[in-house]
Design an enzyme around this catalytic site. Structure first.
Site, PDB file in Angstrom:
ATOM      1  N   SER A 261     114.310   2.602 -11.571  1.00 13.13           N
ATOM      2  CA  SER A 261     112.892   2.631 -11.193  1.00 13.13           C
ATOM      3  C   SER A 261     111.996   2.986 -12.363  1.00 13.13           C
ATOM      4  O   SER A 261     112.189   4.017 -13.006  1.00 13.13           O
ATOM      5  CB  SER A 261     112.651   3.717 -10.126  1.00 13.13           C
ATOM      6  OG  SER A 261     113.318   3.414  -8.956  1.00 13.13           O
TER       7      SER A 261
ATOM      8  N   HIS B 255     111.098  -2.664  -8.687  1.00 10.31           N
ATOM      9  CA  HIS B 255     112.397  -3.330  -8.837  1.00 10.31           C
ATOM     10  C   HIS B 255     112.175  -4.817  -8.563  1.00 10.31           C
ATOM     11  O   HIS B 255     111.837  -5.184  -7.453  1.00 10.31           O
ATOM     12  CB  HIS B 255     113.392  -2.831  -7.774  1.00 10.31           C
ATOM     13  CG  HIS B 255     113.769  -1.404  -7.924  1.00 10.31           C
ATOM     14  ND1 HIS B 255     114.907  -1.005  -8.559  1.00 10.31           N
ATOM     15  CD2 HIS B 255     113.159  -0.288  -7.514  1.00 10.31           C
ATOM     16  CE1 HIS B 255     114.980   0.307  -8.543  1.00 10.31           C
ATOM     17  NE2 HIS B 255     113.932   0.761  -7.905  1.00 10.31           N
TER      18      HIS B 255
ATOM     19  N   HIS C 289     119.202  -1.496  -3.136  1.00  9.83           N
ATOM     20  CA  HIS C 289     119.573  -0.155  -2.673  1.00  9.83           C
ATOM     21  C   HIS C 289     120.139  -0.231  -1.264  1.00  9.83           C
ATOM     22  O   HIS C 289     119.718  -1.050  -0.448  1.00  9.83           O
ATOM     23  CB  HIS C 289     118.348   0.764  -2.653  1.00  9.83           C
ATOM     24  CG  HIS C 289     117.756   0.995  -3.999  1.00  9.83           C
ATOM     25  ND1 HIS C 289     116.861   0.120  -4.562  1.00  9.83           N
ATOM     26  CD2 HIS C 289     117.943   1.982  -4.906  1.00  9.83           C
ATOM     27  CE1 HIS C 289     116.514   0.581  -5.759  1.00  9.83           C
ATOM     28  NE2 HIS C 289     117.166   1.701  -5.989  1.00  9.83           N
TER      29      HIS C 289
ATOM     30  N   TYR D 150     119.530   1.788   1.044  1.00 11.14           N
ATOM     31  CA  TYR D 150     118.501   2.118   2.046  1.00 11.14           C
ATOM     32  C   TYR D 150     117.641   0.913   2.423  1.00 11.14           C
ATOM     33  O   TYR D 150     116.910   0.952   3.413  1.00 11.14           O
ATOM     34  CB  TYR D 150     117.603   3.275   1.570  1.00 11.14           C
ATOM     35  CG  TYR D 150     116.816   3.022   0.315  1.00 11.14           C
ATOM     36  CD1 TYR D 150     115.731   2.151   0.304  1.00 11.14           C
ATOM     37  CD2 TYR D 150     117.139   3.664  -0.874  1.00 11.14           C
ATOM     38  CE1 TYR D 150     115.009   1.918  -0.846  1.00 11.14           C
ATOM     39  CE2 TYR D 150     116.424   3.439  -2.028  1.00 11.14           C
ATOM     40  CZ  TYR D 150     115.368   2.566  -2.016  1.00 11.14           C
ATOM     41  OH  TYR D 150     114.656   2.332  -3.167  1.00 11.14           O
ATOM     42  N   GLU D 151     117.709  -0.152   1.640  1.00 15.26           N
ATOM     43  CA  GLU D 151     116.933  -1.346   1.991  1.00 15.26           C
ATOM     44  C   GLU D 151     117.573  -2.080   3.160  1.00 15.26           C
ATOM     45  O   GLU D 151     117.005  -3.025   3.694  1.00 15.26           O
ATOM     46  CB  GLU D 151     116.835  -2.286   0.785  1.00 15.26           C
ATOM     47  CG  GLU D 151     115.966  -1.732  -0.331  1.00 15.26           C
ATOM     48  CD  GLU D 151     116.016  -2.595  -1.576  1.00 15.26           C
ATOM     49  OE1 GLU D 151     115.237  -3.551  -1.649  1.00 15.26           O
ATOM     50  OE2 GLU D 151     116.852  -2.312  -2.456  1.00 15.26           O
TER      51      GLU D 151
ATOM     52  N   ALA E 107     116.281   6.776 -11.616  1.00 16.85           N
ATOM     53  CA  ALA E 107     115.323   7.875 -11.541  1.00 16.85           C
ATOM     54  C   ALA E 107     115.951   8.904 -10.608  1.00 16.85           C
ATOM     55  O   ALA E 107     116.586   8.530  -9.618  1.00 16.85           O
ATOM     56  CB  ALA E 107     114.013   7.371 -10.961  1.00 16.85           C
TER      57      ALA E 107
ATOM     58  N   MET F  84     119.151   7.875  -5.250  1.00 14.49           N
ATOM     59  CA  MET F  84     119.575   6.978  -4.159  1.00 14.49           C
ATOM     60  C   MET F  84     120.290   5.728  -4.655  1.00 14.49           C
ATOM     61  O   MET F  84     120.270   4.694  -3.983  1.00 14.49           O
ATOM     62  CB  MET F  84     118.353   6.579  -3.319  1.00 14.49           C
ATOM     63  CG  MET F  84     117.594   7.755  -2.745  1.00 14.49           C
ATOM     64  SD  MET F  84     116.107   7.196  -1.901  1.00 14.49           S
ATOM     65  CE  MET F  84     115.205   8.737  -1.721  1.00 14.49           C
ATOM     66  N   SER F  85     120.887   5.798  -5.824  1.00 14.21           N
ATOM     67  CA  SER F  85     121.540   4.586  -6.345  1.00 14.21           C
ATOM     68  C   SER F  85     122.777   4.961  -7.155  1.00 14.21           C
ATOM     69  O   SER F  85     123.318   6.051  -7.010  1.00 14.21           O
ATOM     70  CB  SER F  85     120.548   3.810  -7.223  1.00 14.21           C
ATOM     71  OG  SER F  85     120.265   4.546  -8.390  1.00 14.21           O
TER      72      SER F  85
ATOM     73  N   ASN G 241     111.208  14.142 -11.196  1.00 11.48           N
ATOM     74  CA  ASN G 241     110.567  15.167 -10.350  1.00 11.48           C
ATOM     75  C   ASN G 241     111.568  16.282 -10.106  1.00 11.48           C
ATOM     76  O   ASN G 241     112.768  16.109 -10.330  1.00 11.48           O
ATOM     77  CB  ASN G 241     110.158  14.541  -8.998  1.00 11.48           C
ATOM     78  CG  ASN G 241     111.358  13.928  -8.276  1.00 11.48           C
ATOM     79  OD1 ASN G 241     111.819  12.833  -8.647  1.00 11.48           O
ATOM     80  ND2 ASN G 241     111.884  14.618  -7.288  1.00 11.48           N
TER      81      ASN G 241
ATOM     82  N   HIS H  99     106.896   8.255  -4.151  1.00  6.56           N
ATOM     83  CA  HIS H  99     107.474   7.228  -5.019  1.00  6.56           C
ATOM     84  C   HIS H  99     106.562   6.905  -6.209  1.00  6.56           C
ATOM     85  O   HIS H  99     107.033   6.664  -7.322  1.00  6.56           O
ATOM     86  CB  HIS H  99     107.757   5.968  -4.193  1.00  6.56           C
ATOM     87  CG  HIS H  99     108.480   4.889  -4.948  1.00  6.56           C
ATOM     88  ND1 HIS H  99     109.682   5.100  -5.583  1.00  6.56           N
ATOM     89  CD2 HIS H  99     108.177   3.584  -5.181  1.00  6.56           C
ATOM     90  CE1 HIS H  99     110.081   3.974  -6.172  1.00  6.56           C
ATOM     91  NE2 HIS H  99     109.179   3.039  -5.932  1.00  6.56           N
TER      92      HIS H  99
END
Ligand code: HPA
Length: 272
Positions: free
Chosen positions: A28, A59, A81, A83-84, A111, A209-210, A233, A245
């Protein structure tokens, strides 16, 4: 599976000729590396059989081949991802396909939120190991012996040899590269402070998340992996305030310059 990989290979090699040995994945907000590349050719995921298209801002989903410094490399801009809503197989397919085409070394980036007090926004973390908290694994289902063994060893997913090289480069460049353990969660909601606290106690230094599905699938295929988290963060509850995000993307932009220098030099060194 093998047939699908062959179909993708035909299109990819048809476009690029030979596959570069090194593949870089841009996480990201880390796309500016592409500006340093002398691009030879590129192809959208939508044009490659069995590649799904990425849906998240930041992305895009394309495969680019070109020269970075003195080396010819491939670059994946945008990843899929979990989550998609993609299956694990779909998430890792591009990586399997590029490995199938001949890529040997994979530089993964992402990220991530900092959990350990040393992992501050704007810094880079070299992933030494991971904790899979995704509740899934891309190797579930029939094993494809042509890809790898049923029960692959995971003792050294992130190549110690490549990590050592990257640490030396960072040192030469004066870039602070901390080392730590990445917890891969499925998202898409960020974590609660209680979840972050649990993962900290379990040994996680950063969270994202990846990367974990890709690393598992590539390790299965015996590929060399090195991975870097850009800490964008503080994870939920570590600092004050809330997460979004846009902030993650904007923080990643600030780390891009040192990240790009590191990757460029890494490609020169691994190809020697
Ligand atoms: N949590 C999960 N994924 C992330 C974070 C985070 O804090 N920051 C960037 N990706």
């Amino acid at each position: 599976m093998i047939e699908k990989l062959e179909q993708a290979k035909k299109v990819i090699l048809g476009k690029f000729g030979e596959m570069p040995k090194t593949l870089i994945t841009l996480g990201s907000g880390l796309g500016s590396l592409l500006e340093k590349m002398k691009i030879e050719a590129e192809i959208d995921f939508s044009q490659i059989p069995h590649f799904k298209s990425a849906t998240v801002a930041g992305h895009f989903g394309k495969l680019v081949v070109g020269k970075l410094g003195t080396q010819r490399v491939a670059c994946l801009k945008g990843r899929l991802h979990y989550y998609e809503g993609y299956s694990m197989d779909e998430v890792v397919f591009p990586f399997r396909a590029l490995a199938w085409c001949g890529a040997q070394t994979f530089f993964l980036s992402n990220a991530a939120g900092g959990i350990h007090p040393d992992m501050k926004p704007g810094e880079l973390m070299l992933i030494t190991d991971h904790i899979n908290v995704m509740g899934n694994n891309p190797l579930i289902g029939a094993n494809h012996e042509k890809l790898g063994t049923r029960f692959p060893d995971m003792t050294q997913v992130y190549s110690i040899e490549l990590r050592t090289k990257l640490l030396e480069i960072a040192d030469r460049q004066g870039v602070k590269l901390r080392q730590g353990i990445y917890a891969g969660v499925h998202g898409p909601s960020y974590e609660t402070p209680a979840e972050v606290n649990m993962l900290r106690r379990l040994g996680a230094d950063a969270i994202g998340m990846s990367t974990v599905p890709e690393a598992i699938a590539l390790n299965h295929m015996g590929k060399k992996i090195v991975a870097v988290s850009c800490i964008t963060n503080l994870a939920a509850g570590v600092g004050e305030g809330t997460l979004n995000h846009e902030e993650v993307l904007s923080a990643a932009k600030h780390i891009q310059e040192s990240f790009s220098l590191l990757v460029e030099e890494f490609c020169n060194v691994v190809s020697e």
